[in-house]
Scaffold this active site. Structure first.
Site, short mmCIF file in Angstrom:
data_model
loop_
_atom_site.label_atom_id
_atom_site.label_comp_id
_atom_site.label_asym_id
_atom_site.label_seq_id
_atom_site.Cartn_x
_atom_site.Cartn_y
_atom_site.Cartn_z
N ASP A 21 -32.73 -89.35 -12.51
CA ASP A 21 -31.66 -88.02 -12.55
C ASP A 21 -31.01 -87.80 -11.07
OD1 ASP A 21 -32.33 -88.04 -15.35
OD2 ASP A 21 -33.83 -86.71 -14.68
N GLU A 190 -25.10 -84.79 -22.20
CA GLU A 190 -25.96 -83.76 -21.39
C GLU A 190 -25.80 -84.19 -19.82
OE1 GLU A 190 -30.32 -85.27 -21.82
OE2 GLU A 190 -29.75 -87.46 -21.77
O1 FUB Z 1 -34.97 -87.17 -17.05
C1 FUB Z 1 -35.14 -86.51 -18.33
C2 FUB Z 1 -33.97 -86.20 -18.83
O2 FUB Z 1 -33.27 -87.50 -19.14
C3 FUB Z 1 -32.69 -85.72 -18.07
O3 FUB Z 1 -33.16 -84.47 -17.88
C4 FUB Z 1 -31.68 -86.17 -18.90
O4 FUB Z 1 -30.52 -85.92 -17.94
C5 FUB Z 1 -31.94 -87.79 -18.68
O5 FUB Z 1 -31.70 -88.38 -17.76
#
Ligand code: FUB
Length: 427
Positions: A21, A190
């Site tokens: 991330d 997301e």
């Molecule tokens: O790293 C946990 C979660 O996985 C993140 O918040 C999302 O964007 C995905 O990468």
């Protein structure tokens, strides 16, 4: 305290620990990287899921040498957070009026789901002091803050679609009702990342268009939309990593895409590693698709170990890559040239003024062979590897022509079969 061990010039850029991330920001002429920190779970409940207890920050001035500034915030430090939830997911960090504001999701005490908190520091590498409460009115993950040209800040996050709200000038409270800018109906989305370029607003996001996340983007004339879907920045991971979370940044005139794959954990895609590749725009402002590379970005100094397994091109299956030690994956990879004529190319090696006279290579071979090294299209060395080298050995040979400046390398097997190479280096 700053630590330097475990830093790679190629993809993935950080070794010795998992990173995911990645949000990249430029502060005071330096590139700062704010990733999540995946760990193999110490608790049963998360053995097959994301598990993160803290955040590190990394910095670099050349995108090749990275400094790990250590832990900047841990789950035990968050007053409102559940200290045993291991839910320190994707963060962001921005600078305003002398302070650095670190935005992070975490699970609140005694409640389900996620809130987004803010921690503040006088320095980009912390330590950060978390505020007593999370941002009111925000339920979700993956914060991204856009500071617009007029000084207005916007918070984007993921929670039942992608949302945006204005932030007050203290950056710690909402100044408007959350607004959904994209819903989830045509595939899960997301990890929003928003930025402005030449008067256009870009909302970039991981999107499950097929089976796993690709990186897509939409454009608008306003930070709050409406955003119009424009295209794909990166297709889904070739290694099957379900998530891909990213950021775009311009540094020293070049744009880069920071993203993650699961290079050091091919069997478990919740232990991820950050990568960088260059990115460019078309004249109309659209983004050219980025193909993930192993080579990554930046120049490699010819006097340092050149990890040719992070190749920029290869001849085919007869030039293959494997872990040096499958039990210790952070040790990295090796290249196996299994047939006469097999080759790997490794571009952008800096030979300086051309005074390097010897080639060193860490090699192993049961059958023997000759490694031919070309720089800028010319043969500069041929290293004979005897068949007796049944364990790793560093062999050397004088170079016939000293390369100068920045050259692309080709390492090939000009005789024999089956030579393994850990790295090569010039002295
Ligand atoms: O790293 C946990 C979660 O996985 C993140 O918040 C999302 O964007 C995905 O990468």
């Amino acid at each position: 305290m700053a630590a330097f061990a475990g830093i790679h010039a190629q993809n993935p850029i950080i070794t010795g620990q998992f990173t995911a991330d990645p949000t990249a920001r430029v502060f005071d002429g330096k590139l700062y990287l704010y990733p999540s920190h995946d760990i193999p779970s110490p608790i049963e409940r998360l053995k097959e899921w994301f598990c993160m207890a803290d955040y590190h920050v990394f910095s670099s001035e050349n995108l090749v040498d990275w400094t790990d500034h250590g832990v900047i915030l841990s789950q035990e430090d968050v007053p409102w957070g559940d200290a045993g939830s291991y839910s320190m997911w994707a963060p962001d960090c921005v600078y305003k009026d002398g302070k650095y504001y670190f935005f992070f999701p975490a699970s609140p005490k005694g409640k389900k789901g996620f809130n987004i908190g803010v921690a503040v520091s006088d320095r980009p590498y912390g330590p950060f002091q978390p505020l007593a409460e999370p941002i009111k009115g925000v339920n979700g993950i993956d914060p991204c803050v856009l500071l617009d040209k007029d000084g207005q800040a916007y918070l984007y996050w993921s929670g039942r679609g992608l949302n945006v709200a204005r932030l007050k000038s203290n950056l710690t409270e909402l100044d408007s009702e959350p607004m959904q800018v994209m819903d989830v109906k045509d595939g899960f989305k997301e990890g929003p990342f928003a930025f402005e370029r030449n008067g256009k607003y870009y909302l970039t996001y991981p999107w499950v268009k097929d089976k796993t996340e690709c990186l897509a983007y939409a454009m608008s004339d306003s930070p709050t939309g409406p955003f119009e879907y424009t295209g794909i920045i990166m297709e889904q991971s070739p290694t099957g990593c379900w998530t891909n979370h990213h950021s775009l940044v311009q540094y020293k005139g070049q744009w880069y895409l920071f993203y993650h794959h699961n290079d050091y954990s091919p069997e478990f895609d919740k232990n991820r590693s950050v990568r960088i590749d260059s990115l460019s725009f078309n004249a109309d402002g659209t983004i050219r698709q980025v193909i993930p590379t192993l080579r990554g970005v930046g120049l490699t100094d010819a006097r340092r170990n050149i990890q040719i397994d992070r190749y920029s091109a290869r001849s085919g299956e007869e030039a293959s890559i494997d872990f040096l030690n499958p039990e210790k994956k952070f040790d990295g990879w090796k290249t196996l040239l299994s047939r006469n004529g097999a080759w790997v190319d490794y571009n952008r090696v800096d030979f300086g003024e051309g005074q390097l006279r010897r080639l060193y290579a860490r090699v192993m071979s049961d059958t023997g062979g000759t490694l031919r090294v070309c720089a800028g299209g010319k043969v500069v060395a041929e290293l004979v590897v005897p068949e007796s080298v049944s364990d790793w050995e560093t062999l050397s040979v004088p170079v016939t022509v000293s390369p100068a400046g920045v050259c692309d390398l080709r390492v090939s097997l000009s005789e024999g079969s089956g030579v393994q190479v850990d790295w090569i280096r010039f002295e």
